[in-house]
Design an enzyme around this catalytic site. Structure first.
Site, PDB file in Angstrom:
ATOM      1  N   GLU A 117       0.415  -0.783  -0.362  1.00 25.90           N
ATOM      2  CA  GLU A 117      -0.211  -0.354  -0.128  1.00 25.90           C
ATOM      3  C   GLU A 117       0.950   1.002  -0.282  1.00 25.90           C
ATOM      4  O   GLU A 117       1.511   1.524   0.456  1.00 25.90           O
ATOM      5  CB  GLU A 117      -0.856  -0.300   1.445  1.00 25.90           C
ATOM      6  CG  GLU A 117      -1.970  -1.205   1.236  1.00 25.90           C
ATOM      7  CD  GLU A 117      -2.509  -0.958   3.106  1.00 25.90           C
ATOM      8  OE1 GLU A 117      -2.728   0.033   3.368  1.00 25.90           O
ATOM      9  OE2 GLU A 117      -3.689  -2.416   3.022  1.00 25.90           O
ATOM     10  N   GLU A 184      -9.267   1.291  -4.234  1.00 28.64           N
ATOM     11  CA  GLU A 184     -10.450   0.816  -3.108  1.00 28.64           C
ATOM     12  C   GLU A 184     -10.240   2.131  -2.863  1.00 28.64           C
ATOM     13  O   GLU A 184     -10.012   3.207  -2.695  1.00 28.64           O
ATOM     14  CB  GLU A 184      -9.115   0.722  -1.788  1.00 28.64           C
ATOM     15  CG  GLU A 184     -10.269   0.372  -1.248  1.00 28.64           C
ATOM     16  CD  GLU A 184      -9.620  -0.283   0.307  1.00 28.64           C
ATOM     17  OE1 GLU A 184      -8.769  -1.347  -0.042  1.00 28.64           O
ATOM     18  OE2 GLU A 184     -10.692  -0.919   1.340  1.00 28.64           O
TER      19      GLU A 184
HETATM   20  O1  KIV Z   1      -6.108  -7.019   2.236  1.00 25.23           O
HETATM   21  C1  KIV Z   1      -7.551  -7.193   1.376  1.00 25.23           C
HETATM   22  O2  KIV Z   1      -8.205  -7.819   0.930  1.00 25.23           O
HETATM   23  C2  KIV Z   1      -7.469  -5.829   0.289  1.00 25.23           C
HETATM   24  C3  KIV Z   1      -8.204  -6.154  -0.033  1.00 25.23           C
HETATM   25  C4  KIV Z   1      -9.487  -5.189  -0.142  1.00 25.23           C
HETATM   26  C5  KIV Z   1      -7.911  -4.927  -1.728  1.00 25.23           C
HETATM   27  O3  KIV Z   1      -6.090  -5.084   0.570  1.00 25.23           O
END
Ligand code: KIV
Length: 277
Positions: A117, A184
């Site tokens: 991220e 997201e």
């Molecule tokens: O951790 C997760 O499930 C994610 C998704 C929501 C994209 O990063």
């Protein structure tokens, strides 16, 4: 349909405008069901923290947690590409740690790629991991590992400055070598704009219909939670209710001694039984 999905497949799907399907899975059984259904990509998300481990955020998830679950998922998958999430603080401290932890997730599990991220500030980490030979998926918009910095779980990129930063971040991640980017909780028009600007595939979750692909948390899609689900989730089943009904029936039948019946029981010869008595 039976050919294994690779980074080349994902690039081709983007080029040809073929929608990419992605779902999360956290264990062998669900991974097998999801893979058998024909999904293109399986994300072992650090949402594992909320969905499986019962934390109230993804922050406590460790690399060891991820290794344990990604391994189980990989055992159940024969076609889909498996992406392992890099948990909080596994790539933020230094490039060296980022590469070492991404390497662990690949070497010890059988995953095909990792996801992390963050925007431009993590371009260096993306580049270092890619240079080590590991495919990377980026993740922008609502990035749950930074929930305290973001001030909650809410839609991102709504004003000009935030939207411009997200576009700039997306381009920086592409430049650094990501082969796909999760968006997201982003307004649909921004999801569309970023998708049009990038050569790599965007995979949306609450980012509208114009992304190159879509991802959901499998437990949300199956309705395994009784409580609130986010607006972007479509429940394709209501398994909580069905599972609950099945469990109640089991409890009732055990209590009234109608389970197990003869068809679920084993017999022995009368002769042996006589001797025992
Ligand atoms: O951790 C997760 O499930 C994610 C998704 C929501 C994209 O990063």
């Amino acid at each position: 349909m039976s050919e294994k999905v690779t980074t080349a497949t994902i690039r081709k799907m983007k080029a040809e405008g073929t929608p990419i399907t992605m779902l999360t899975a956290y264990d062998y059984s669900m991974a097998k069901i999801v893979d058998d259904a024909g999904i293109d990509m399986i994300l072992v998300g650090d949402s594992l923290g909320n969905v499986v481990l019962g934390y109230d955020s993804t922050l406590p998830v460790t690399v060891d947690d991820m290794v344990h679950h990604v391994r189980a998922v990989c055992r159940g998958v024969s076609r889909a590409m498996v992406v392992a999430d890099m948990p909080f603080m596994s790539y933020q401290v230094s490039l060296e740690e980022a590469v070492r932890n991404a390497g662990r997730l690949m070497k010890e599990t059988g995953a095909h790629a990792v996801k992390l991220e963050g925007g431009r500030e993590f371009a260096g980490a993306v580049r270092a991991i890619v240079n080590a030979g590991i495919p990377v998926v980026g993740h922008l918009g609502l990035t749950p590992q930074y929930v305290h910095q973001l001030g909650g779980y809410r839609v991102q990129g709504k004003d000009t400055a935030a939207a411009e930063k997200m576009i700039d971040d997306a381009l920086a991640l592409e430049e650094a070598g990501v082969f796909a980017l999760v968006l997201e909780c982003v307004p649909s028009p921004l999801g569309r704009l970023i998708t049009e600007k990038l050569r790599v595939a965007t995979i949306g979750i609450g980012a509208g219909p114009h992304c190159d692909g879509q991802v959901l948390v499998v437990n949300d899609l199956l309705g395994l939670y009784p409580g609130h689900t986010p607006r972007f989730v479509k429940k394709y089943a209501n398994l909580h209710e069905q599972v609950n009904g099945a469990l109640k029936q089991y409890i009732d039948e055990v209590r009234e001694r109608s389970f197990p019946g003869p068809e679920h029981s084993f017999t022995m010869s009368e002769e042996v039984l006589k001797k025992l008595y």
